[in-house]
Scaffold this active site. Structure first.
Site, PDB file in Angstrom:
ATOM      1  N   CYS A  40      -0.742   6.283   0.585  1.00 38.93           N
ATOM      2  CA  CYS A  40      -0.584   5.334  -0.516  1.00 38.93           C
ATOM      3  C   CYS A  40      -1.914   5.168  -1.238  1.00 38.93           C
ATOM      4  N   HIS A  41      -1.829   4.557  -2.433  1.00 36.82           N
ATOM      5  CA  HIS A  41      -3.006   4.460  -3.286  1.00 36.82           C
ATOM      6  C   HIS A  41      -4.182   3.708  -2.709  1.00 36.82           C
ATOM      7  N   THR A  42      -3.922   2.618  -2.001  1.00 39.90           N
ATOM      8  CA  THR A  42      -5.068   1.848  -1.489  1.00 39.90           C
ATOM      9  C   THR A  42      -5.859   2.637  -0.472  1.00 39.90           C
ATOM     10  N   HIS A  62      -1.427   2.617   6.092  1.00 41.01           N
ATOM     11  CA  HIS A  62      -0.719   1.332   6.249  1.00 41.01           C
ATOM     12  C   HIS A  62       0.779   1.491   5.982  1.00 41.01           C
ATOM     13  N   GLU A  63       1.280   2.736   5.960  1.00 48.82           N
ATOM     14  CA  GLU A  63       2.692   2.958   5.611  1.00 48.82           C
ATOM     15  C   GLU A  63       3.336   3.795   6.720  1.00 48.82           C
ATOM     16  N   CYS A  92       4.322 -14.593  10.832  1.00 46.78           N
ATOM     17  CA  CYS A  92       4.192 -15.307  12.111  1.00 46.78           C
ATOM     18  C   CYS A  92       5.283 -16.362  12.281  1.00 46.78           C
ATOM     19  N   CYS A  95       2.730 -20.398  10.454  1.00 51.11           N
ATOM     20  CA  CYS A  95       1.616 -20.894   9.636  1.00 51.11           C
ATOM     21  C   CYS A  95       2.186 -21.677   8.451  1.00 51.11           C
ATOM     22  N   CYS A  98       4.124 -19.383   5.986  1.00 51.30           N
ATOM     23  CA  CYS A  98       5.453 -18.965   6.450  1.00 51.30           C
ATOM     24  C   CYS A  98       6.421 -20.153   6.416  1.00 51.30           C
ATOM     25  N   CYS A 106       1.615 -14.625   4.808  1.00 48.53           N
ATOM     26  CA  CYS A 106       1.288 -15.241   6.094  1.00 48.53           C
ATOM     27  C   CYS A 106      -0.231 -15.290   6.262  1.00 48.53           C
ATOM     28  N   ARG A 110      -5.135 -13.478   8.778  1.00 48.92           N
ATOM     29  CA  ARG A 110      -5.674 -12.980   7.527  1.00 48.92           C
ATOM     30  C   ARG A 110      -7.180 -12.683   7.575  1.00 48.92           C
ATOM     31  N   CYS A 169       5.502   0.273   2.883  1.00 48.03           N
ATOM     32  CA  CYS A 169       4.776  -0.200   1.694  1.00 48.03           C
ATOM     33  C   CYS A 169       5.600   0.003   0.420  1.00 48.03           C
ATOM     34  N   ARG A 366       5.551  10.673  -3.175  1.00 45.31           N
ATOM     35  CA  ARG A 366       5.038  10.277  -1.866  1.00 45.31           C
ATOM     36  C   ARG A 366       4.844  11.506  -0.985  1.00 45.31           C
TER      37      ARG A 366
HETATM   38  P1  NAD Z   1       1.486   6.355  -8.718  1.00 44.02           P
HETATM   39  O1  NAD Z   1       0.195   7.008  -9.022  1.00 44.02           O
HETATM   40  O2  NAD Z   1       2.492   7.067  -7.899  1.00 44.02           O
HETATM   41  O3  NAD Z   1       2.182   5.928 -10.074  1.00 44.02           O
HETATM   42  C1  NAD Z   1       1.515   5.453 -11.175  1.00 44.02           C
HETATM   43  C2  NAD Z   1       2.246   5.956 -12.420  1.00 44.02           C
HETATM   44  O4  NAD Z   1       1.702   5.295 -13.561  1.00 44.02           O
HETATM   45  C3  NAD Z   1       2.110   7.450 -12.653  1.00 44.02           C
HETATM   46  O5  NAD Z   1       3.380   8.027 -12.865  1.00 44.02           O
HETATM   47  C4  NAD Z   1       1.243   7.524 -13.923  1.00 44.02           C
HETATM   48  O6  NAD Z   1       1.566   8.649 -14.746  1.00 44.02           O
HETATM   49  C5  NAD Z   1       1.585   6.215 -14.597  1.00 44.02           C
HETATM   50  N1  NAD Z   1       0.567   5.735 -15.533  1.00 44.02           N
HETATM   51  C6  NAD Z   1      -0.786   5.788 -15.405  1.00 44.02           C
HETATM   52  N2  NAD Z   1      -1.373   5.210 -16.456  1.00 44.02           N
HETATM   53  C7  NAD Z   1      -0.381   4.771 -17.273  1.00 44.02           C
HETATM   54  C8  NAD Z   1      -0.354   4.110 -18.523  1.00 44.02           C
HETATM   55  N3  NAD Z   1      -1.478   3.750 -19.142  1.00 44.02           N
HETATM   56  N4  NAD Z   1       0.829   3.825 -19.079  1.00 44.02           N
HETATM   57  C9  NAD Z   1       1.976   4.176 -18.456  1.00 44.02           C
HETATM   58  N5  NAD Z   1       2.018   4.811 -17.286  1.00 44.02           N
HETATM   59  C10 NAD Z   1       0.854   5.108 -16.691  1.00 44.02           C
HETATM   60  O7  NAD Z   1       1.140   4.962  -8.027  1.00 44.02           O
HETATM   61  P2  NAD Z   1       2.114   4.023  -7.148  1.00 44.02           P
HETATM   62  O8  NAD Z   1       2.112   4.486  -5.739  1.00 44.02           O
HETATM   63  O9  NAD Z   1       3.392   3.892  -7.861  1.00 44.02           O
HETATM   64  O10 NAD Z   1       1.295   2.647  -7.184  1.00 44.02           O
HETATM   65  C11 NAD Z   1       1.182   1.919  -8.382  1.00 44.02           C
HETATM   66  C12 NAD Z   1       0.303   0.697  -8.202  1.00 44.02           C
HETATM   67  O11 NAD Z   1       0.940  -0.241  -7.325  1.00 44.02           O
HETATM   68  C13 NAD Z   1      -1.061   0.966  -7.587  1.00 44.02           C
HETATM   69  O12 NAD Z   1      -2.012   0.181  -8.287  1.00 44.02           O
HETATM   70  C14 NAD Z   1      -0.911   0.459  -6.177  1.00 44.02           C
HETATM   71  O13 NAD Z   1      -2.138   0.087  -5.611  1.00 44.02           O
HETATM   72  C15 NAD Z   1      -0.010  -0.733  -6.430  1.00 44.02           C
HETATM   73  N6  NAD Z   1       0.666  -1.285  -5.239  1.00 44.02           N
HETATM   74  C16 NAD Z   1       0.771  -2.645  -5.160  1.00 44.02           C
HETATM   75  C17 NAD Z   1       1.396  -3.235  -4.087  1.00 44.02           C
HETATM   76  C18 NAD Z   1       1.567  -4.735  -4.022  1.00 44.02           C
HETATM   77  O14 NAD Z   1       1.985  -5.239  -2.975  1.00 44.02           O
HETATM   78  N7  NAD Z   1       1.300  -5.480  -5.089  1.00 44.02           N
HETATM   79  C19 NAD Z   1       1.904  -2.434  -3.044  1.00 44.02           C
HETATM   80  C20 NAD Z   1       1.803  -1.052  -3.169  1.00 44.02           C
HETATM   81  C21 NAD Z   1       1.187  -0.485  -4.264  1.00 44.02           C
HETATM   82  C1  022 Z   2      -0.589  -1.715  -0.695  1.00 47.49           C
HETATM   83  N1  022 Z   2      -1.278  -2.404  -1.620  1.00 47.49           N
HETATM   84  C2  022 Z   2      -1.602  -1.569  -2.609  1.00 47.49           C
HETATM   85  C3  022 Z   2      -1.115  -0.359  -2.283  1.00 47.49           C
HETATM   86  N2  022 Z   2      -0.487  -0.462  -1.092  1.00 47.49           N
HETATM   87  C4  022 Z   2      -1.576  -3.749  -1.553  1.00 47.49           C
HETATM   88  C5  022 Z   2      -2.890  -4.149  -1.651  1.00 47.49           C
HETATM   89  C6  022 Z   2      -3.190  -5.509  -1.629  1.00 47.49           C
HETATM   90  C7  022 Z   2      -2.195  -6.454  -1.474  1.00 47.49           C
HETATM   91  C8  022 Z   2      -0.878  -6.037  -1.329  1.00 47.49           C
HETATM   92  C9  022 Z   2      -0.578  -4.674  -1.380  1.00 47.49           C
HETATM   93  C10 022 Z   2      -2.497  -7.827  -1.476  1.00 47.49           C
HETATM   94  C11 022 Z   2      -2.045  -8.752  -2.386  1.00 47.49           C
HETATM   95  C12 022 Z   2      -2.576  -9.985  -2.055  1.00 47.49           C
HETATM   96  C13 022 Z   2      -3.349  -9.792  -0.922  1.00 47.49           C
HETATM   97  N3  022 Z   2      -3.332  -8.473  -0.575  1.00 47.49           N
HETATM   98  C14 022 Z   2      -4.087 -10.868  -0.214  1.00 47.49           C
HETATM   99  C15 022 Z   2      -3.216 -11.464   0.822  1.00 47.49           C
HETATM  100  C16 022 Z   2      -3.821 -12.738   1.372  1.00 47.49           C
HETATM  101  O1  022 Z   2      -4.986 -13.020   1.075  1.00 47.49           O
HETATM  102  O2  022 Z   2      -3.122 -13.422   2.085  1.00 47.49           O
HETATM  103  C17 022 Z   2      -4.003  -7.917   0.505  1.00 47.49           C
HETATM  104  C18 022 Z   2      -3.327  -7.650   1.696  1.00 47.49           C
HETATM  105  C19 022 Z   2      -4.000  -7.081   2.809  1.00 47.49           C
HETATM  106  C20 022 Z   2      -5.363  -6.807   2.710  1.00 47.49           C
HETATM  107  C21 022 Z   2      -6.022  -7.071   1.535  1.00 47.49           C
HETATM  108  C22 022 Z   2      -5.353  -7.620   0.441  1.00 47.49           C
HETATM  109  C23 022 Z   2      -6.073  -6.230   3.899  1.00 47.49           C
HETATM  110  O3  022 Z   2      -5.535  -6.140   4.971  1.00 47.49           O
HETATM  111  N4  022 Z   2      -7.298  -5.796   3.761  1.00 47.49           N
HETATM  112  C24 022 Z   2      -1.862  -7.934   1.850  1.00 47.49           C
HETATM  113 ZN    ZN Z   3       0.532   0.913   0.009  1.00 47.02          ZN
END
Ligand code: NAD
Ligand code: 022
Ligand code: ZN
Length: 371
Positions: A40-42, A62-63, A92, A95, A98, A106, A110, A169, A366
């Site tokens: 995954c991206h992170t 993490h996945e 949990c 907390c 939760c 949760c 953390r 994830c 993926r």
């Molecule tokens: P990915 O690289 O598979 O997909 C990103 C897509 O966005 C690609 O298809 C790319 O072509 C497109 N893109 C890039 N720039 C663009 C633009 N300016 N306009 C339109 N499209 C554009 O990535 P992913 O695995 O789908 O992850 C996406 C994001 O979600 C990442 O930032 C990731 O860290 C985040 N994420 C967040 C959480 C969360 O809990 N909030 C969880 C997982 C992932």
């Molecule tokens: C997963 N992420 C991106 C790609 N795959 C992702 C990254 C960060 C978060 C969620 C998904 C996120 C959002 C809000 C928080 N995190 C903070 C949660 C909190 O403070 O309670 C986050 C998480 C874990 C971690 C860091 C940031 C860590 O374990 N280092 C859920």
């Molecule tokens: Zn992820």
């Protein structure tokens, strides 16, 4: 015990496969044999060194999905042989967060999780006598890992590890943002900004709840076909709108006033603004899922919010891991969601760096590593 891991020794250096030592589970902890893990991206972001909170050396990942092999003292809900998915957002059930029922974030472990440590403040991993950090409480780039019991969802035993690891994830993040965070209703018009591993799952969530129109936005034209397969009804490539192209205006015109729900699935603050501003005046909801680089800021004119748009965000799809992840696994096993089409590549751990190269080039949706 000796385990095989892809080790992140320092920022910017490829992962290195080697044997590391893993201590057994302590109180409330569980030893899990990881059978498969997604990339995954992170993981890539942390390895790059751009993440100021990234710790080294570490075992990233993490996945994952795997099997419980040993439980520590006091573990109540799991036993050896149980199939599990690690949770970077634990549950949990005790907390204040939760108990509030208002968030899935949760707080039980953390602070130590953020420091790359187990809840007692120590690491179970070491390399040549030196401790190695855990990562997001999971460290799935090792064939065995130790997690707190509250960070494991127990899943049905017939689910294939190489597919359901993605529920750890991406699948949950995308589908959950639609179902749990935004609570999109049938008939809605939905905009999905970024059609990667997250955006395509947002599309499948929107289809599940009966959205009427699902507009996908991506600068990569190769994402159109698979997005249509998942339920996208209209595709917009912002690059085709020309250098001065007005994406917001185009979307508002296409929808006769704006989208009911928009999801930013890239992590680009400019796109986050466009996603908010293309939401419908008076009721449009825009949900930020993409994680932007450290220190980046979002902006818009207050007028956008005063006129009734709502800007929200979602972590892990708003899912309560131990409660919701097993249900999502059931949906997959019942054929209600498609995961197989999104797993475009499979690798052995030894080739894990190739998976990150494909991610950088936008070739994969993926990649899954099977142990
Ligand atoms: P990915 O690289 O598979 O997909 C990103 C897509 O966005 C690609 O298809 C790319 O072509 C497109 N893109 C890039 N720039 C663009 C633009 N300016 N306009 C339109 N499209 C554009 O990535 P992913 O695995 O789908 O992850 C996406 C994001 O979600 C990442 O930032 C990731 O860290 C985040 N994420 C967040 C959480 C969360 O809990 N909030 C969880 C997982 C992932
Ligand atoms: C997963 N992420 C991106 C790609 N795959 C992702 C990254 C960060 C978060 C969620 C998904 C996120 C959002 C809000 C928080 N995190 C903070 C949660 C909190 O403070 O309670 C986050 C998480 C874990 C971690 C860091 C940031 C860590 O374990 N280092 C859920
Ligand atoms: Zn992820």
């Amino acid at each position: 015990m000796d385990v095989t891991a892809a080790i992140a020794f320092e920022a910017g250096r490829p992962l290195e496969i080697d044997t590391v030592q893993l201590e057994g589970p302590r109180d409330g902890e569980v030893l899990v044999e990881i059978m498969a893990t997604g990339l995954c991206h992170t993981d890539k972001y942390t390895l790059s060194g751009q993440d100021p909170e990234g710790l080294f050396p570490a075992i990233l990942g993490h996945e994952g999905a795997g099997i419980v092999r040993e439980v520590g003292a006091g573990v109540k809900h799991l036993k050896p042989g149980d199939h599990v998915i690690p949770l970077y957002t634990p549950e949990c059930r005790e907390c204040p967060s939760c108990l509030s029922r208002k968030t899935n974030l949760c707080t039980a472990i953390r602070s130590t999780q953020g420091k790359g440590l187990m809840p007692d403040g120590t690491s179970r991993f070491s390399y040549k006598g030196q401790p190695i950090h855990h990562y997001m409480g999971c460290s799935t780039f090792a064939n065995f890992t130790v997690l707190p019991e509250i960070a494991l969802a127990k899943i049905r035993p017939d689910a294939p590890f190489d597919k359901v690891c993605y529920i750890g994830c991406g699948v949950t993040t995308g589908i959950g943002a639609v179902l749990f965070t935004a609570q999109v209703e049938a008939g809605a018009t939905v905009g999905v900004f970024g059609l990667g591993g997250i955006g395509l799952n947002v599309i499948q969530g929107a289809k599940m709840v009966g959205a009427n129109r699902i507009i996908g936005i991506d600068i990569n034209p190769e994402r159109e076909a698979i997005a249509r397969q998942f339920g996208m009804t209209d595709f917009v490539n912002p690059k085709e709108l020309g250098p001065n192209g007005d994406l917001v205006g185009h979307l508002i015109e296409m929808t006769g006033g704006g989208l009911d729900y928009t999801f930013e699935c890239v992590g680009n603050p400019t796109l986050m603004r466009q996603a908010l501003e293309s939401a419908h005046r008076g009721w449009g909801v825009s949900c930020v899922i993409g994680v932007a680089g450290a220190g980046q800021e979002i902006s818009t004119r207050p007028f956008q919010l005063v006129t009734g748009r709502r800007w929200i965000g979602s972590a892990f799809g708003g899912a309560r891991g131990r409660t919701d992840v097993p249900k999502i696994v059931d949906w997959y096993m019942e054929g209600r969601i498609d995961i197989d089409s999104l797993i475009t590549h499979k690798l052995k751990l030894a080739d894990i760096n190739l998976g990150f190269d494909m991610m950088s080039r936008g070739e994969s949706i993926r990649t899954v590593v099977e142990y």
